[in-house]
Write a protein that holds these residues in place. Structure first.
Motif, PDB file in Angstrom:
ATOM      1  N   SER A  40     -51.489  79.749 -66.752  1.00  9.92           N
ATOM      2  CA  SER A  40     -51.487  78.537 -65.927  1.00  9.92           C
ATOM      3  C   SER A  40     -52.387  78.673 -64.702  1.00  9.92           C
ATOM      4  N   ASP A  41     -52.916  79.857 -64.471  1.00 15.84           N
ATOM      5  CA  ASP A  41     -53.707  80.125 -63.265  1.00 15.84           C
ATOM      6  C   ASP A  41     -54.767  79.044 -63.072  1.00 15.84           C
ATOM      7  N   ASN A  62     -49.083  78.780 -69.969  1.00 18.27           N
ATOM      8  CA  ASN A  62     -47.898  79.109 -69.180  1.00 18.27           C
ATOM      9  C   ASN A  62     -48.214  80.312 -68.301  1.00 18.27           C
ATOM     10  N   ALA A  63     -47.308  80.666 -67.442  1.00 20.98           N
ATOM     11  CA  ALA A  63     -47.522  81.799 -66.539  1.00 20.98           C
ATOM     12  C   ALA A  63     -47.620  83.080 -67.356  1.00 20.98           C
TER      13      ALA A  63
ATOM     14  N   GLN B  30     -55.549  82.278 -55.502  1.00 23.77           N
ATOM     15  CA  GLN B  30     -55.571  80.855 -55.821  1.00 23.77           C
ATOM     16  C   GLN B  30     -54.655  80.084 -54.873  1.00 23.77           C
ATOM     17  N   PHE B  58     -52.894  74.097 -61.023  1.00 22.77           N
ATOM     18  CA  PHE B  58     -52.085  75.059 -61.768  1.00 22.77           C
ATOM     19  C   PHE B  58     -51.531  74.284 -62.956  1.00 22.77           C
ATOM     20  N   VAL B  59     -51.773  74.749 -64.164  1.00 23.78           N
ATOM     21  CA  VAL B  59     -51.575  73.890 -65.335  1.00 23.78           C
ATOM     22  C   VAL B  59     -50.566  74.483 -66.327  1.00 23.78           C
ATOM     23  N   LEU B  60     -49.594  73.679 -66.690  1.00 22.09           N
ATOM     24  CA  LEU B  60     -48.620  74.032 -67.731  1.00 22.09           C
ATOM     25  C   LEU B  60     -48.815  73.053 -68.878  1.00 22.09           C
ATOM     26  N   THR B  81     -42.877  79.073 -65.193  1.00 21.83           N
ATOM     27  CA  THR B  81     -44.142  78.573 -64.657  1.00 21.83           C
ATOM     28  C   THR B  81     -43.875  77.630 -63.482  1.00 21.83           C
TER      29      THR B  81
END
Lengths: 231, 231, 231, 231
Positions: A40-41, A62-63, B30, B58-60, B81
């Protein structure tokens, strides 16, 4: 949020309007080239790095770019997205792409970093194999070198998890799916791919023949990754 | 995969190299402006639609932009996340952005579409509330109109789920987080935001004052309860 | 048990016999006015507090008046009881009523209290959001004041969970269901209701117009989304 | 809701105020005599039937007075409430009390009744053993007689489930807990208790010596219940 909203209007005027034929064609359906699983960065932008257009990458994020091993009976976003990619869209290639400077991987190495984040800590249990591989095989490394090898080993761990999903296992057995383990090096913009021949991550060469160089990842050799140079 | 690999080299030459100062600065860390939760659909490219640079979103992403309600004890990529975004990165805005022509939402409406995808079907149970709302309130709609309202209702359902996550609940109660329910209309490139005043999704206006027009979706005012007297 | 058994005989002689017409009419079926969700605490007697007769309150009780968020695939007594109330009985009002001096809420605040009660501890994870809200917004409170606000916040948390149940979501969207968040104050016999206007719990006034003063807790207006134009 | 709110004011004036000493004493803590597990049915009012005062019955209620068997790892309201009763409150008696005319038991017998209630149907799987016992042993019964035996068998099924909970098993083994299987007969106001000697439910006699007559339920004999008269 102001920036996002003005960005959306810029997108409409400068991107969508001049390319409305392209975008309207997309409405009919998607035929992506690959499932791209990444972190997800915010500094990792798959369609920028791969210079792909809308419609080309099906993306799961996802993370920590983690794929939990298949757990029967558990509703899982990762399991569903992977299954939809293979069975719903007929995707033939799955890339798991980690990246250097990954906060999630730093948290795996340093549990105190997640003291007030119990859900993050629990999720990172899925990177526990990576952590134990690093402790076992790379005990001599510290600091950034250790962080870098953790990122690489974690991508390989998640590829192993991916293989446990029934849809993936079936498609692999049928020869209809290839898996790719990548790491994006934030410091240089390079992307490294795991080469099962050498058992190392190597920079994606400009003149590579992708069908030859990045084949189906077999089970990895039991030799540790080189930490001398490379990534 | 050929296109991806040549795209990566194009990225290195045409994007990274001329902007290497920018990218190297990103290596330090970030500071994204928002958590953007959206579908894995390849036609949905968050950083393109919002015209954001690496480091800003920041993307999920998963199939159907679904956020399972908080389930204690279950390791969840979505829960982790979201928690990392709020506690690890200090994010103040979460956008859940669905999109028209969503294959996952079509599958919710037409269960036969997932006959050979049991993990997808199980995952889409998390959109069951959306489906029951559509059956209850929009029984007169069919075809595309029904599909469109399903997409909208599902974004609202997932916002409800989001509120059950302890980290979200605590940040909302402290007045430190805003939630945004959006739908990207693939046919026109427009983005619609849910307006709690009117109870409708309305097009993001060019001259909108985002702090005013797209506020915290009201569950309750962000003021703590009075502890002076009362109960 | 002696007291219970002699109580039953007292009930038969003093309550049932003189009112046998009333009780026999009940045999035909139930038409309760509300689903009343409350704690198992022995000091909380819903039909006493509301002065209701048999047949008027459909009652769900567990430790902590907790409603787990909807979890697809999990057989849940709470989910089933709620669904039966709405779809089987046509109930239009759901009250979640907590109470001061709640042992479950004290256990949330003081985990050591449940050292030998692992099932209790796990169950109370469903009040984790309440706990994190209290830590975030009421850090200055201690002792009884903190306990009291925990009880109130937990009722609101459980209302959020309630909304995630498909049957509830559909009935809310159709404007056919109202949710009420109450706290019974054991010290005074007063009942407080959450007032979404002020964002506070306020004492139920004698002359209150209940349809006006204790409306649907607003997530969104109960009007369906417009399907005429817009998106 | 109007009736509930005016009832609360009546309670405050007519019940709490004249007995404020009693109620204020309760604030110090609860010492209930039993855990009473019963149905959510509005016509079942435990404290009325047992003529108990606030503070005497710790009450668990859900649709069908069901106790799921212990499932490790699953957060369960029933498991937690039972454990809290035994370990948190030192309760020595648990009553499971079903009732005639139970809508949940009718739904077990007639699955079409829950066609639009998937969560109810799933929950009632926990009464599947009762249903199969009825099919196996009471195939000759129909209508009301069959419904009545289902209610009785289900109470016994749930007692079996209760035994599977570690806290219950440990307290039973230590001789510190008694289990009671009861049925409230709505038509007459009578309560029947399962008598392990005779293998039948018998009316609670006025002069019963409860310590003798309603002992720890042992495993039941394998003989079917009499359906001739009794309940």
């Amino acid at each position: 949020m102001e920036k996002l909203i003005s960005g959306i209007h810029k997108f409409q005027a400068d991107v969508f309007a001049p390319n409305s034929d392209f975008f309207r064609k997309l409405v009919e359906g998607q035929h992506p080239q690959a499932l791209f699983i990444t972190c997800s960065d915010s500094r990792m932008v798959p369609d920028l790095i791969c210079q792909t257009d809308p419609g080309e990458l099906f993306v799961l994020r996802n993370a920590g770019n983690i794929v939990p091993p298949y757990t029967p009976g558990a509703a899982s976003g990762e399991a569903a997205t992977i299954e939809y990619a293979i069975r719903g869209l007929g995707i033939k290639d799955i890339v798991i792409c980690g990246h250097t400077r990954c906060g999630a991987m730093q948290a795996v190495a340093e549990p105190s970093a997640t003291a007030n984040m119990p859900r993050v800590r629990q999720w990172l249990e899925h990177a526990q194999a990576s952590s134990e591989i690093v402790c076992t095989c790379y005990g001599h490394l510290t600091g950034e070198a250790r962080a870098k090898v953790m990122v690489q080993e974690n991508v390989l761990t998640q590829v192993e998890h991916l293989r446990t999903h029934p849809t993936v296992a079936a498609a692999l057995a049928a020869g209809e799916l290839k898996l790719h383990a990548w790491v994006y090096k934030m410091e240089t913009g390079d992307v490294f791919a795991y080469d099962p021949e050498s058992g190392q991550f190597t920079k994606l060469a400009t003149d590579a023949d992708p069908t030859q160089s990045y084949p189906l990842l077999p089970r990895r050799p039991a030799t540790p990754l080189s930490t001398a140079d490379a990534i």
